[in-house]
Design a protein around this motif. Structure first.
Motif, mmCIF file in Angstrom:
data_model
loop_
_atom_site.group_PDB
_atom_site.id
_atom_site.type_symbol
_atom_site.label_atom_id
_atom_site.label_comp_id
_atom_site.label_asym_id
_atom_site.label_seq_id
_atom_site.Cartn_x
_atom_site.Cartn_y
_atom_site.Cartn_z
ATOM 1 N N PHE A 19 0.807 -1.229 0.000
ATOM 2 C CA PHE A 19 0.000 0.000 0.000
ATOM 3 C C PHE A 19 0.838 1.277 0.000
ATOM 4 C CE2 PHE A 19 -2.036 -3.449 2.390
ATOM 5 C CZ PHE A 19 -3.025 -3.767 1.463
ATOM 6 N N THR A 71 -5.052 8.037 8.457
ATOM 7 C CA THR A 71 -6.140 8.938 8.806
ATOM 8 C C THR A 71 -6.964 9.255 7.560
ATOM 9 O OG1 THR A 71 -6.704 11.170 9.453
ATOM 10 C CG2 THR A 71 -4.432 10.815 8.814
ATOM 11 N N ASN A 72 -8.248 9.296 7.733
ATOM 12 C CA ASN A 72 -9.158 9.618 6.626
ATOM 13 C C ASN A 72 -9.664 11.050 6.762
ATOM 14 O OD1 ASN A 72 -10.170 6.441 7.483
ATOM 15 N ND2 ASN A 72 -9.213 6.839 5.525
ATOM 16 N N TYR A 73 -8.978 11.795 7.617
ATOM 17 C CA TYR A 73 -9.412 13.147 7.934
ATOM 18 C C TYR A 73 -9.548 13.998 6.667
ATOM 19 C CZ TYR A 73 -9.219 17.728 10.157
ATOM 20 O OH TYR A 73 -9.490 19.006 10.561
ATOM 21 N N THR A 74 -10.680 14.641 6.513
ATOM 22 C CA THR A 74 -10.916 15.514 5.363
ATOM 23 C C THR A 74 -12.107 16.401 5.680
ATOM 24 O OG1 THR A 74 -11.329 15.549 2.966
ATOM 25 C CG2 THR A 74 -12.442 13.802 4.180
ATOM 26 N N ARG A 78 -11.402 21.985 2.110
ATOM 27 C CA ARG A 78 -10.077 21.863 2.729
ATOM 28 C C ARG A 78 -9.008 22.458 1.803
ATOM 29 N NH1 ARG A 78 -7.123 16.262 4.739
ATOM 30 N NH2 ARG A 78 -5.603 17.308 6.054
ATOM 31 N N GLY A 110 -7.471 9.322 -3.609
ATOM 32 C CA GLY A 110 -7.403 9.363 -2.144
ATOM 33 C C GLY A 110 -8.482 10.305 -1.640
ATOM 34 N N GLU A 116 -13.869 16.109 -0.791
ATOM 35 C CA GLU A 116 -13.071 16.743 -1.858
ATOM 36 C C GLU A 116 -13.763 16.657 -3.225
ATOM 37 O OE1 GLU A 116 -8.563 16.460 -2.065
ATOM 38 O OE2 GLU A 116 -9.124 15.049 -3.628
ATOM 39 N N ASP A 142 -10.332 5.600 -3.640
ATOM 40 C CA ASP A 142 -9.630 5.425 -2.364
ATOM 41 C C ASP A 142 -9.366 3.934 -2.200
ATOM 42 O OD1 ASP A 142 -9.305 7.477 0.216
ATOM 43 O OD2 ASP A 142 -9.212 5.358 0.743
ATOM 44 N N ILE A 143 -8.417 3.630 -1.343
ATOM 45 C CA ILE A 143 -8.133 2.216 -1.092
ATOM 46 C C ILE A 143 -9.140 1.622 -0.116
ATOM 47 C CG2 ILE A 143 -6.550 2.550 0.871
ATOM 48 C CD1 ILE A 143 -4.798 0.429 -0.444
ATOM 49 N N PHE A 197 -9.420 1.988 -5.496
ATOM 50 C CA PHE A 197 -8.183 1.931 -6.282
ATOM 51 C C PHE A 197 -6.988 2.099 -5.350
ATOM 52 C CE2 PHE A 197 -4.815 3.871 -8.938
ATOM 53 C CZ PHE A 197 -4.679 2.856 -9.872
ATOM 54 N N ASN A 198 -6.043 1.181 -5.477
ATOM 55 C CA ASN A 198 -4.806 1.269 -4.701
ATOM 56 C C ASN A 198 -3.786 2.051 -5.521
ATOM 57 O OD1 ASN A 198 -2.456 0.872 -3.285
ATOM 58 N ND2 ASN A 198 -2.626 -1.357 -3.162
ATOM 59 N N LEU A 199 -3.310 3.152 -4.991
ATOM 60 C CA LEU A 199 -2.387 4.006 -5.745
ATOM 61 C C LEU A 199 -1.030 3.347 -5.996
ATOM 62 C CD1 LEU A 199 -3.357 7.409 -4.121
ATOM 63 C CD2 LEU A 199 -3.608 6.810 -6.538
ATOM 64 N N ARG A 215 -4.306 14.881 -2.610
ATOM 65 C CA ARG A 215 -3.891 15.746 -1.509
ATOM 66 C C ARG A 215 -3.925 14.980 -0.180
ATOM 67 N NH1 ARG A 215 -7.191 20.973 -1.593
ATOM 68 N NH2 ARG A 215 -8.828 19.499 -1.043
ATOM 69 N N ASN A 216 -2.842 15.138 0.564
ATOM 70 C CA ASN A 216 -2.745 14.549 1.907
ATOM 71 C C ASN A 216 -2.852 13.027 1.877
ATOM 72 O OD1 ASN A 216 -2.681 17.238 3.173
ATOM 73 N ND2 ASN A 216 -4.754 17.365 2.337
HETATM 74 C C1 LIG Z 1 -6.164 12.192 4.798
HETATM 75 S S1 LIG Z 1 -7.146 11.436 3.562
HETATM 76 C C2 LIG Z 1 -7.120 12.707 2.328
HETATM 77 C C3 LIG Z 1 -8.492 13.073 1.836
HETATM 78 C C4 LIG Z 1 -8.554 14.263 0.877
HETATM 79 N N1 LIG Z 1 -7.763 14.026 -0.306
HETATM 80 C C5 LIG Z 1 -8.131 15.528 1.565
HETATM 81 O O1 LIG Z 1 -7.060 16.062 1.271
HETATM 82 O O2 LIG Z 1 -8.863 16.007 2.435
HETATM 83 C C6 LIG Z 1 -6.002 10.235 2.891
HETATM 84 C C7 LIG Z 1 -6.692 9.112 2.129
HETATM 85 O O3 LIG Z 1 -5.714 8.384 1.374
HETATM 86 C C8 LIG Z 1 -6.114 7.035 1.322
HETATM 87 N N2 LIG Z 1 -4.959 6.194 0.967
HETATM 88 C C9 LIG Z 1 -3.871 5.890 1.711
HETATM 89 N N3 LIG Z 1 -3.063 5.048 1.049
HETATM 90 C C10 LIG Z 1 -3.653 4.803 -0.154
HETATM 91 C C11 LIG Z 1 -3.313 3.993 -1.282
HETATM 92 N N4 LIG Z 1 -2.199 3.243 -1.310
HETATM 93 N N5 LIG Z 1 -4.158 3.990 -2.334
HETATM 94 C C12 LIG Z 1 -5.296 4.731 -2.319
HETATM 95 N N6 LIG Z 1 -5.675 5.506 -1.286
HETATM 96 C C13 LIG Z 1 -4.861 5.542 -0.211
HETATM 97 C C14 LIG Z 1 -6.643 6.770 2.724
HETATM 98 O O4 LIG Z 1 -7.525 5.647 2.747
HETATM 99 C C15 LIG Z 1 -7.362 8.098 3.045
HETATM 100 O O5 LIG Z 1 -8.735 8.037 2.780
#
Ligand SMILES: C[S@@+](CC[C@H](N)C(=O)[O-])C[C@H]1O[C@@H](n2cnc3c(N)ncnc32)[C@H](O)[C@@H]1O
Length: 268
Positions: A19, A71-74, A78, A110, A116, A142-143, A197-199, A215-216
């Motif tokens: 991941f 963290t899923n904080y959003t 934002r 993400g 967002e 998102d994953i 989707f896994n980045l 972002r983030n």
């Molecule tokens: C902090 S949130 C960002 C949300 C939004 N983009 C923002 O900036 O407010 C980070 C997100 O990235 C996702 N994430 C982390 N690793 C990932 C991966 N390998 N592939 C896809 N999503 C991933 C997490 O599940 C989480 O929902």
């Protein structure tokens, strides 16, 4: 519950490899955030859990672990400067360059619980309200299936929309049976295509993107993982297209050919 060094290393390698998330300095966080889950699931130590999670095909259990460790904080609006730039610079550019096809391709990578891509949708709806025929649909990935389910539901606490422009509250949100919650309207929901989707995976979507918001998300990734991902984004961006990342993040410009526009904003 304490994790043995050997199990810690195994878990860190597993999460990083699959991941991209770097937990090598997060031993305490792993112990504090996963201990309750382990107890609930009937594990008496980390060893058996690590053995299970690193070999299982059960996506829900992996999802639960990732949810605990990241963290899923959003929230809506934002890092507002990006949305101003999107509205004032990117949309006029796209309206001009895409005026023949009238198809936009925007990716929120993400996207977490959806604030967002929904914020982007509201800006798109404002901008194109008097110009019919535009396909403004956004891909949001998102994953975590867990956050995507929340996103697809589109219900948010009423306080979470206090920063949005007043006319959005009436145009793009409706009441729910719960007085402390609001829901994005069907038209807003329909503008966003949510997918898991896994980045870390290759980017093979049918079209290239005019704008990628990631972002983030890369804050969790180590430098080689970030560089490789930003290169994949670059290859998936249309010439003239944009990449926007979180304000606390940066792109290694020695490794990726995006042009720097302003903090956290890059262009192909
Ligand atoms: C902090 S949130 C960002 C949300 C939004 N983009 C923002 O900036 O407010 C980070 C997100 O990235 C996702 N994430 C982390 N690793 C990932 C991966 N390998 N592939 C896809 N999503 C991933 C997490 O599940 C989480 O929902």
């Amino acid at each position: 519950m304490n994790i043995l060094q050997e199990d810690f290393t195994k878990l860190v390698n597993f999460v990083q490899h699959n991941f991209g998330i770097d937990l090598s300095r997060k031993k305490q966080l792993i112990e504090s955030r996963l201990s309750n889950t382990l107890k609930e699931k009937g594990y008496s130590d980390f060893s058996s859990y690590v053995k299970y999670i690193t070999t299982t095909k059960n996506k829900n259990d992996i999802d639960l672990m990732l949810n605990k460790l990241t963290t899923n904080y959003t929230y809506f609006m934002r890092e507002r400067e990006h949305f101003d730039f999107f509205k004032d610079t990117i949309l006029p550019y796209l309206a001009e360059t895409k005026k023949t096809s009238k198809i936009l391709s925007i990716w929120s990578a993400g996207c977490s619980s959806g604030e967002e891509p929904y914020t982007l949708t509201m800006l798109l709806k404002d901008y194109f309200s008097k110009q019919p025929g535009w396909d403004t649909r956004i891909l949001a990935t998102d994953i975590s299936q867990n956050v995507l389910s929340t996103a697809m539901k589109g219900e948010y606490a009423i306080e979470s929309i206090k920063e949005v422009p007043p006319h959005w509250k009436t145009s793009y949100f409706s009441k729910t049976t719960n007085p402390s919650k609001v829901c994005v309207t069907k038209a807003v929901k329909d503008n966003v295509i949510f997918r898991t989707f896994n980045l870390m995976d290759p980017i093979n979507f049918k079209m290239k993107f005019d704008v990628i918001f990631c972002r983030n998300v890369m804050i969790y990734f180590d430098q080689p993982t970030k560089d490789a991902l930003v290169n994949r984004f670059y290859n998936a961006t249309n010439p003239g297209g944009y990449l926007l990342i979180g304000h606390s993040e940066s792109v290694n410009r020695a490794a990726v050919p995006y042009k720097y526009i302003m903090p956290a904003t890059y262009r192909k």
